[in-house]
Design an enzyme around this catalytic site. Structure first.
Site, PDB file in Angstrom:
ATOM      1  N   ALA A  61      38.238  41.032  25.516  1.00  0.00           N
ATOM      2  CA  ALA A  61      38.452  42.141  26.463  1.00  0.00           C
ATOM      3  C   ALA A  61      39.208  43.289  25.793  1.00  0.00           C
ATOM      4  O   ALA A  61      40.024  43.063  24.906  1.00  0.00           O
ATOM      5  CB  ALA A  61      39.239  41.641  27.663  1.00  0.00           C
ATOM      6  N   GLY A 102      36.317  37.002  25.104  1.00  0.00           N
ATOM      7  CA  GLY A 102      35.008  37.537  25.472  1.00  0.00           C
ATOM      8  C   GLY A 102      34.079  37.677  24.274  1.00  0.00           C
ATOM      9  O   GLY A 102      32.859  37.588  24.414  1.00  0.00           O
ATOM     10  N   GLU A 105      32.514  34.389  23.939  1.00  0.00           N
ATOM     11  CA  GLU A 105      31.583  34.188  25.060  1.00  0.00           C
ATOM     12  C   GLU A 105      30.301  34.989  24.842  1.00  0.00           C
ATOM     13  O   GLU A 105      29.203  34.537  25.147  1.00  0.00           O
ATOM     14  CB  GLU A 105      32.270  34.581  26.372  1.00  0.00           C
ATOM     15  CG  GLU A 105      33.396  33.608  26.729  1.00  0.00           C
ATOM     16  CD  GLU A 105      34.172  34.014  27.970  1.00  0.00           C
ATOM     17  OE1 GLU A 105      34.675  35.156  27.989  1.00  0.00           O
ATOM     18  OE2 GLU A 105      34.260  33.206  28.910  1.00  0.00           O
ATOM     19  N   GLU A 125      42.407  32.892  26.636  1.00  0.00           N
ATOM     20  CA  GLU A 125      42.717  33.378  27.993  1.00  0.00           C
ATOM     21  C   GLU A 125      43.887  32.648  28.642  1.00  0.00           C
ATOM     22  O   GLU A 125      44.641  33.226  29.433  1.00  0.00           O
ATOM     23  CB  GLU A 125      41.478  33.264  28.892  1.00  0.00           C
ATOM     24  CG  GLU A 125      40.376  34.262  28.586  1.00  0.00           C
ATOM     25  CD  GLU A 125      39.526  33.911  27.375  1.00  0.00           C
ATOM     26  OE1 GLU A 125      39.797  32.880  26.715  1.00  0.00           O
ATOM     27  OE2 GLU A 125      38.579  34.666  27.080  1.00  0.00           O
TER      28      GLU A 125
END
Ligand code: NAI
Length: 700
Positions: A61, A102, A105, A125
């Protein structure tokens, strides 16, 4: 656009380019989906490679968008990953250096992954009180197995790509590249090969996800994780989410992950951890010192005084590979100082935390001297001598004579006026406070005390140096106690009043420890030495006669009960032990003291204890913000989280007050002001606090 699109022969390359770590901000996400659409529409393109420019594949992020609507704007990360999966041409992630959150991911949404060795791979996270929110908990177990994936998700710690690639049966990486320099080229070659082969494109979502022991394993995992993560809800939720991956259909597992992620987002613990993350980064930024301010080079450090602080301070630099020269008045003091440093390192070797050769290397960087002339080549000299202005004066006058031009002259003083110390030299621009906390080799906090004349380049240098020696450096203006101790004094005063009014030291300590402080004020006093506060109060008696204290602490010191070092303080201690045993003698002393004051003791609730202590920090913190001693509320929180054992999951006193609601905090303070045994003037909410409370605002 922060993702570039280029076609190499018949392979389209989408390069994330959002420095420093290719955070997946809105423009970057949009760049990826637009690139995919172009590649999809171009008949000449047979395959796609996604990679990152510079020093990362992607760090996840974009923290610049934290909390802003942009973070959620479409295409959000889930939509980007769906777009990757839906691409009918093979998509290959070319992964290098950093692949986190992210970013990982995103890579898991690609059909294939080619990775460079040395890549840090993580789903961090949990460190923000969250679980991965874009499929990490559902896809990572499918490629690494449940246990490896769960360990990574629960710890948030990075694992090197080559280690993951060596795990039997792993499907995270389809190919390891030779290096970060060649990974793109190799990924393009790989993409051409798979495009040539045709056939169905593999998707991680279609892989099975099972643990051979099923629920029994997850029961075990929950016991382990639950035991280690008291006060933090996210780690257990990581286990739940991975368990869901083994029990539900993929899309249902994704929905479950989203539900848990969203719920965690609203927990106070996650709000606190996110605040801490941002405040830590913001602390290194000083409003009027631009980031490109030139820094002085620090190659050698001098330390004056080889006592408790001087030794610990020296270790920080030795650990970072910076040579240290220690100066003392007598050879014995130097020998003692060196021996203590060596003993500390040896203890680390014994515990397996340090290798013997590292110990030797660090000790070889340490030299000693009795002569100021030997400090003339030092780039930074830190003074840690006795806390007396006269001694500081001698030392700084001497330093002014011998130090080379441009050397930074720092004082570790915890209470004295840094402007005055600077005035002993003809170079006040080079003088700064570097207030370390004891034990200085362990405690993370470094208060950088900015004098009226301290140069901006000196500040920039010391802040950068703080980072190098792994401290959390926070700038404080000059005032009595700087940020941390100025606030703690109000907290300690309240602890004293509570004794006068009817509480026992153990009740106060327990209440505060239940709130989450590492140690209550009385156990803390016994550890640090009650004589320190005594000396300060004696000085105050002349300087600030208006400051009201409970006399109990003085009476304790008059009994010679300085704390653990004298075997007795607020508590009794068995010889050689640190367990605090409630003391009958102290209790009697407090009862007697109440009688003298004519106080009938009352029962005080734990809630009142916590509020009076914590809100005392908050009110003084608000004054500190208002008078500019601290430039941001987050700095004050960092001081308390890294130097004073304030519970991490509450985010520091200022953040905590904002969470409680400043309106409520101010109202409670006004109520405390009505207590005749307390300090009514102190409890008038600081003007800044009163204003924010009235406007319904918070410190952030
Ligand atoms: P300490 O008493 O353990 O060490 C002071 C050392 O300085 C002694 O070894 C002494 O021989 C040496 N010294 C005194 N005058 C000197 C001179 N003119 N030239 C060379 N060496 C000289 O004291 P400690 O606890 O290390 O404190 C040092 C400074 O650090 C003080 O300013 C104190 O306020 C500050 N400080 C102390 C903290 C603590 O928890 N002890 C925490 C933060 C700051």
């Amino acid at each position: 656009m922060t993702a570039e699109y280029k076609v190499h022969g018949d392979v389209a390359v989408i390069t994330l380019n959002n420095p420093p770590v290719n955070g997946l901000g809105h423009a970057t996400r949009l760049g990826i989906t637009e690139g995919l659409a172009k590649a999809q529409a171009d008949a000449a393109v047979k395959a796609v490679v996604v990679t990152g420019a510079g020093k990362a594949f992607s760090g996840g992020a974009d923290i610049k968008e934290f909390g802003s609507p942009k973070a959620l704007a479409e295409p959000n990360l889930l939509s980007v990953i769906l777009a990757l999966e839906a691409t009918t041409k093979p998509v290959v992630a070319a992964i290098h250096t950093v692949c986190m959150g992210g970013g990982l991911e995103l890579a898991l949404g690609c059909h294939y992954r080619v990775a460079a060795p040395g890549t840090n791979v993580a789903l961090p996270e949990v460190k923000l009180g969250l679980i991965p929110g874009a499929g990490g908990t559902q896809r990572l177990p499918r490629v690494l197995g449940v246990e490896t994936a769960l360990n990574m998700i629960v710890s948030g710690e990075p694992v090197k790509s080559e280690l993951l690639a060596s795990l039997p049966g792993q499907k995270l990486f389809d190919k390891m590249a030779a290096s970060a320099e060649t990974v793109l080229e190799e990924a393009i070659g790989f993409a051409k090969d798979v495009a040539g082969k045709g056939g169905d494109l593999p998707l991680v979502r279609n892989l099975p996800c099972k643990h051979p022991q099923g629920d029994a394993y997850f029961r075990f995992a929950k016991n382990m994780v639950g035991g280690m993560s008291k006060n933090f809800p996210a780690p257990l939720k990581c286990v739940d989410a991975v368990q869901a991956a083994t029990k539900m259909k993929f899309d249902d597992g994704m929905a479950e992950e989203r539900r848990v992620f969203t719920a965690l987002m609203f927990t106070p613990e996650s709000a606190a951890l996110r605040h801490l993350f941002m405040a830590e980064r913001a602390a290194s930024k000083i409003p009027d010192v631009p980031e490109d301010t030139p820094k002085r080079e620090i190659k050698t450090v001098g330390v004056i005084g080889a006592g408790t602080m001087g030794g610990g301070i020296s270790m920080n630099f030795l650990n970072a590979g910076i040579p240290v020269k220690m100066l003392e008045m007598k050879q014995e003091a130097l020998d003692r100082g060196v021996a203590t440093i060596k003993k500390n390192y040896e203890a680390q070797v014994k515990k397996g935390k340090l290798k013997q050769d590292k110990l030797d290397q660090r000790m070889s960087l340490l030299s000693t001297t009795l002569s100021y002339d030997d400090l003339k080549d030092c780039d930074l000299i830190i003074e840690a001598v006795f806390e007396e202005m006269g001694v500081k004066e001698q030392v700084f006058k001497k330093l002014d004579e011998v130090a080379k031009p441009g050397a930074i002259l720092a004082s570790n003083t915890s209470t004295l006026d840094v402007n005055k110390i600077a005035s002993f030299t003809k170079r006040p621009q080079d003088v700064v406070g570097m207030h370390f906390f004891s034990p200085a080799n362990v405690m993370k906090l470094l208060e950088v005390v900015r004098g009226e004349k301290t140069g901006k380049d000196v500040l920039a240098t010391v802040m950068a140096l703080g980072k190098k020696i792994k401290k959390t450096a926070v700038v404080s203006g000059v005032c009595d106690g700087f940020i941390g101790n100025r606030m703690i004094e109000q907290y300690s005063r309240q602890a004293g009043f509570l004794l006068d009014e009817g509480a026992t030291p153990q009740q106060v300590d327990k209440a505060v420890e239940k709130f989450g402080f590492a140690m209550g004020p009385f156990r803390m006093g016994d550890l640090a030495g009650n004589d320190i506060g005594w000396a300060i109060r004696k000085r105050r008696a002349t300087e600030r006669a208006d400051m009201k204290y409970s006399r109990t602490a003085d009476k304790l010191c008059e009994l010679g009960r300085f704390g653990q070092k004298t075997g007795a303080g607020w508590y009794d201690y068995a010889a050689g032990k640190r367990d605090a045993i409630p003391s009958k003698l102290v209790e009697d002393m407090i009862v007697e003291h109440r009688k003298e004051l004519g106080i009938t003791p009352r029962k005080i609730s734990d809630e009142e204890i916590v509020q009076r202590l914590v809100f005392a920090l908050v009110n003084e913190g608000a004054h500190i913000l208002e008078d500019g001693t601290a430039s941001k509320a987050g700095d004050i929180d960092m001081v308390y989280l890294t130097g004073y054992g304030f519970p991490i999951w509450r985010g520091g006193p200022m953040h905590y007050a904002s969470q409680v609601g400043l309106y409520n905090v101010a109202a409670t303070m006004r109520r405390f002001a009505l207590n005749p045994r307390d300090d009514a003037a102190f409890w008038q909410p600081a003007p800044l606090l009163a204003r924010l409370a009235a406007e319904g605002k918070s410190f952030s």
